[in-house]
Design a protein around this motif. Structure first.
Motif, PDB file in Angstrom:
ATOM      1  N   PHE A  34       9.609  -6.804  -9.330  1.00 24.06           N
ATOM      2  CA  PHE A  34      10.986  -7.127  -8.972  1.00 24.06           C
ATOM      3  C   PHE A  34      11.701  -7.991 -10.001  1.00 24.06           C
ATOM      4  CE2 PHE A  34       8.922  -6.295  -4.838  1.00 24.06           C
ATOM      5  CZ  PHE A  34       9.696  -5.232  -4.437  1.00 24.06           C
ATOM      6  N   GLY A  35      10.959  -8.661 -10.862  1.00 24.03           N
ATOM      7  CA  GLY A  35      11.585  -9.444 -11.918  1.00 24.03           C
ATOM      8  C   GLY A  35      11.840 -10.905 -11.594  1.00 24.03           C
ATOM      9  N   SER A  36      11.690 -11.290 -10.338  1.00 26.39           N
ATOM     10  CA  SER A  36      11.853 -12.711  -9.988  1.00 26.39           C
ATOM     11  C   SER A  36      11.134 -13.000  -8.678  1.00 26.39           C
ATOM     12  CB  SER A  36      13.331 -13.090  -9.862  1.00 26.39           C
ATOM     13  OG  SER A  36      13.857 -12.716  -8.612  1.00 26.39           O
ATOM     14  N   ALA A  37      10.754 -14.261  -8.532  1.00 23.29           N
ATOM     15  CA  ALA A  37      10.075 -14.671  -7.307  1.00 23.29           C
ATOM     16  C   ALA A  37      11.010 -14.581  -6.105  1.00 23.29           C
ATOM     17  CB  ALA A  37       9.529 -16.086  -7.459  1.00 23.29           C
ATOM     18  N   MET A  38      12.282 -14.857  -6.296  1.00 23.31           N
ATOM     19  CA  MET A  38      13.237 -14.808  -5.175  1.00 23.31           C
ATOM     20  C   MET A  38      13.383 -13.384  -4.634  1.00 23.31           C
ATOM     21  SD  MET A  38      14.115 -17.816  -4.428  1.00 23.31           S
ATOM     22  CE  MET A  38      15.515 -17.566  -3.378  1.00 23.31           C
ATOM     23  N   ILE A  39      13.470 -12.415  -5.527  1.00 22.58           N
ATOM     24  CA  ILE A  39      13.591 -11.028  -5.074  1.00 22.58           C
ATOM     25  C   ILE A  39      12.283 -10.573  -4.440  1.00 22.58           C
ATOM     26  CG2 ILE A  39      14.002  -8.648  -5.803  1.00 22.58           C
ATOM     27  CD1 ILE A  39      15.871  -9.813  -7.971  1.00 22.58           C
ATOM     28  N   ALA A  40      11.144 -10.999  -5.005  1.00 19.71           N
ATOM     29  CA  ALA A  40       9.847 -10.666  -4.413  1.00 19.71           C
ATOM     30  C   ALA A  40       9.740 -11.257  -3.010  1.00 19.71           C
ATOM     31  CB  ALA A  40       8.720 -11.174  -5.309  1.00 19.71           C
ATOM     32  N   TYR A  41      10.241 -12.487  -2.829  1.00 20.69           N
ATOM     33  CA  TYR A  41      10.214 -13.117  -1.507  1.00 20.69           C
ATOM     34  C   TYR A  41      11.122 -12.369  -0.534  1.00 20.69           C
ATOM     35  CZ  TYR A  41      10.492 -16.644   2.157  1.00 20.69           C
ATOM     36  OH  TYR A  41      10.460 -17.283   3.368  1.00 20.69           O
ATOM     37  N   ALA A  42      12.264 -11.917  -1.014  1.00 24.95           N
ATOM     38  CA  ALA A  42      13.162 -11.134  -0.158  1.00 24.95           C
ATOM     39  C   ALA A  42      12.467  -9.848   0.288  1.00 24.95           C
ATOM     40  CB  ALA A  42      14.460 -10.825  -0.884  1.00 24.95           C
ATOM     41  N   TRP A  43      11.746  -9.192  -0.622  1.00 27.69           N
ATOM     42  CA  TRP A  43      10.981  -7.999  -0.268  1.00 27.69           C
ATOM     43  C   TRP A  43       9.930  -8.353   0.784  1.00 27.69           C
ATOM     44  CZ3 TRP A  43       5.705  -7.461  -0.696  1.00 27.69           C
ATOM     45  CH2 TRP A  43       5.196  -6.195  -0.433  1.00 27.69           C
ATOM     46  N   TYR A  44       9.204  -9.438   0.566  1.00 28.63           N
ATOM     47  CA  TYR A  44       8.150  -9.892   1.475  1.00 28.63           C
ATOM     48  C   TYR A  44       8.688 -10.084   2.888  1.00 28.63           C
ATOM     49  CZ  TYR A  44       4.782 -13.217   3.479  1.00 28.63           C
ATOM     50  OH  TYR A  44       3.898 -13.870   4.298  1.00 28.63           O
ATOM     51  N   ARG A  45       9.878 -10.644   2.987  1.00 28.03           N
ATOM     52  CA  ARG A  45      10.471 -10.941   4.303  1.00 28.03           C
ATOM     53  C   ARG A  45      11.122  -9.747   4.975  1.00 28.03           C
ATOM     54  NH1 ARG A  45      13.423 -16.334   5.392  1.00 28.03           N
ATOM     55  NH2 ARG A  45      14.055 -14.857   6.939  1.00 28.03           N
ATOM     56  N   SER A  46      11.683  -8.803   4.211  1.00 23.61           N
ATOM     57  CA  SER A  46      12.582  -7.843   4.840  1.00 23.61           C
ATOM     58  C   SER A  46      12.261  -6.364   4.652  1.00 23.61           C
ATOM     59  CB  SER A  46      14.009  -8.093   4.364  1.00 23.61           C
ATOM     60  OG  SER A  46      14.090  -7.888   2.961  1.00 23.61           O
ATOM     61  N   GLU A  47      11.394  -6.007   3.741  1.00 20.05           N
ATOM     62  CA  GLU A  47      11.160  -4.584   3.476  1.00 20.05           C
ATOM     63  C   GLU A  47      10.057  -4.038   4.378  1.00 20.05           C
ATOM     64  OE1 GLU A  47      11.893  -0.972   1.874  1.00 20.05           O
ATOM     65  OE2 GLU A  47      12.980  -2.802   1.396  1.00 20.05           O
ATOM     66  N   PRO A  48      10.390  -3.078   5.249  1.00 20.49           N
ATOM     67  CA  PRO A  48       9.353  -2.457   6.083  1.00 20.49           C
ATOM     68  C   PRO A  48       8.376  -1.679   5.196  1.00 20.49           C
ATOM     69  CG  PRO A  48      11.554  -1.885   6.862  1.00 20.49           C
ATOM     70  CD  PRO A  48      11.710  -2.553   5.536  1.00 20.49           C
ATOM     71  N   LEU A  49       7.091  -1.811   5.479  1.00 18.73           N
ATOM     72  CA  LEU A  49       6.077  -1.144   4.680  1.00 18.73           C
ATOM     73  C   LEU A  49       5.670   0.174   5.333  1.00 18.73           C
ATOM     74  CD1 LEU A  49       3.756  -4.162   3.767  1.00 18.73           C
ATOM     75  CD2 LEU A  49       5.771  -3.295   2.560  1.00 18.73           C
ATOM     76  N   ALA A  50       5.608   1.206   4.514  1.00 20.77           N
ATOM     77  CA  ALA A  50       5.197   2.518   5.003  1.00 20.77           C
ATOM     78  C   ALA A  50       3.761   2.443   5.518  1.00 20.77           C
ATOM     79  CB  ALA A  50       5.291   3.537   3.876  1.00 20.77           C
ATOM     80  N   GLY A  51       3.529   3.062   6.648  1.00 21.30           N
ATOM     81  CA  GLY A  51       2.194   3.093   7.215  1.00 21.30           C
ATOM     82  C   GLY A  51       1.852   1.905   8.107  1.00 21.30           C
ATOM     83  N   PHE A  52       2.801   1.000   8.298  1.00 22.39           N
ATOM     84  CA  PHE A  52       2.571  -0.181   9.130  1.00 22.39           C
ATOM     85  C   PHE A  52       3.607  -0.282  10.248  1.00 22.39           C
ATOM     86  CE2 PHE A  52       0.496  -1.336   5.146  1.00 22.39           C
ATOM     87  CZ  PHE A  52      -0.731  -1.762   5.602  1.00 22.39           C
ATOM     88  N   SER A  53       4.040   0.851  10.752  1.00 22.44           N
ATOM     89  CA  SER A  53       4.982   0.913  11.871  1.00 22.44           C
ATOM     90  C   SER A  53       6.247   0.109  11.619  1.00 22.44           C
ATOM     91  CB  SER A  53       4.321   0.431  13.165  1.00 22.44           C
ATOM     92  OG  SER A  53       3.187   1.214  13.460  1.00 22.44           O
ATOM     93  N   GLY A  54       6.707   0.107  10.379  1.00 24.56           N
ATOM     94  CA  GLY A  54       7.955  -0.575  10.057  1.00 24.56           C
ATOM     95  C   GLY A  54       7.859  -2.083   9.950  1.00 24.56           C
ATOM     96  N   GLN A  55       6.648  -2.623   9.958  1.00 19.75           N
ATOM     97  CA  GLN A  55       6.502  -4.064   9.847  1.00 19.75           C
ATOM     98  C   GLN A  55       6.618  -4.492   8.382  1.00 19.75           C
ATOM     99  OE1 GLN A  55       2.672  -4.410  12.016  1.00 19.75           O
ATOM    100  NE2 GLN A  55       3.783  -5.948  13.199  1.00 19.75           N
ATOM    101  N   THR A  56       7.095  -5.703   8.192  1.00 22.31           N
ATOM    102  CA  THR A  56       7.208  -6.262   6.848  1.00 22.31           C
ATOM    103  C   THR A  56       5.895  -6.948   6.467  1.00 22.31           C
ATOM    104  OG1 THR A  56       8.001  -8.410   7.608  1.00 22.31           O
ATOM    105  CG2 THR A  56       9.673  -6.711   7.210  1.00 22.31           C
TER     106      THR A  56
END
Length: 82
Positions: A34-56
């Protein structure tokens, strides 16, 4: 949660420390993507992961499934998609 890091008795607990360690490990692993820790943290908090029933990733770590998130990230990095 916020309470876990604001209360001295909770921040010192093994469970809270394990979750914090997993969070940092996951964010550090995806940060180059992602290029930065802030964007990586945003992904960690909000992006649903495939194969995990939409959980982040954050939700999975809260459930004690941080190892599964790390395995997922490794699989995606290797070109295997869930």
């Amino acid at each position: 949660g916020r309470d876990a890091v604001q209360r001295k008795d909770r921040v010192r607990s093994d469970r809270t420390q394990r979750r914090l360690r997993e969070m940092v490990e996951i964010i550090n692993k995806v940060e180059p993507r992602f290029g930065s820790a802030m964007i990586a943290y945003a992904w960690y908090r909000s992006e649903p992961l495939a194969g995990f029933s939409g959980q982040t990733a954050m939700q999975l770590v809260r459930e004690g499934r941080g190892d599964e998130v790390l395995d997922y990230v490794d699989a995606v990095d290797a070109g295997v998609y869930a």
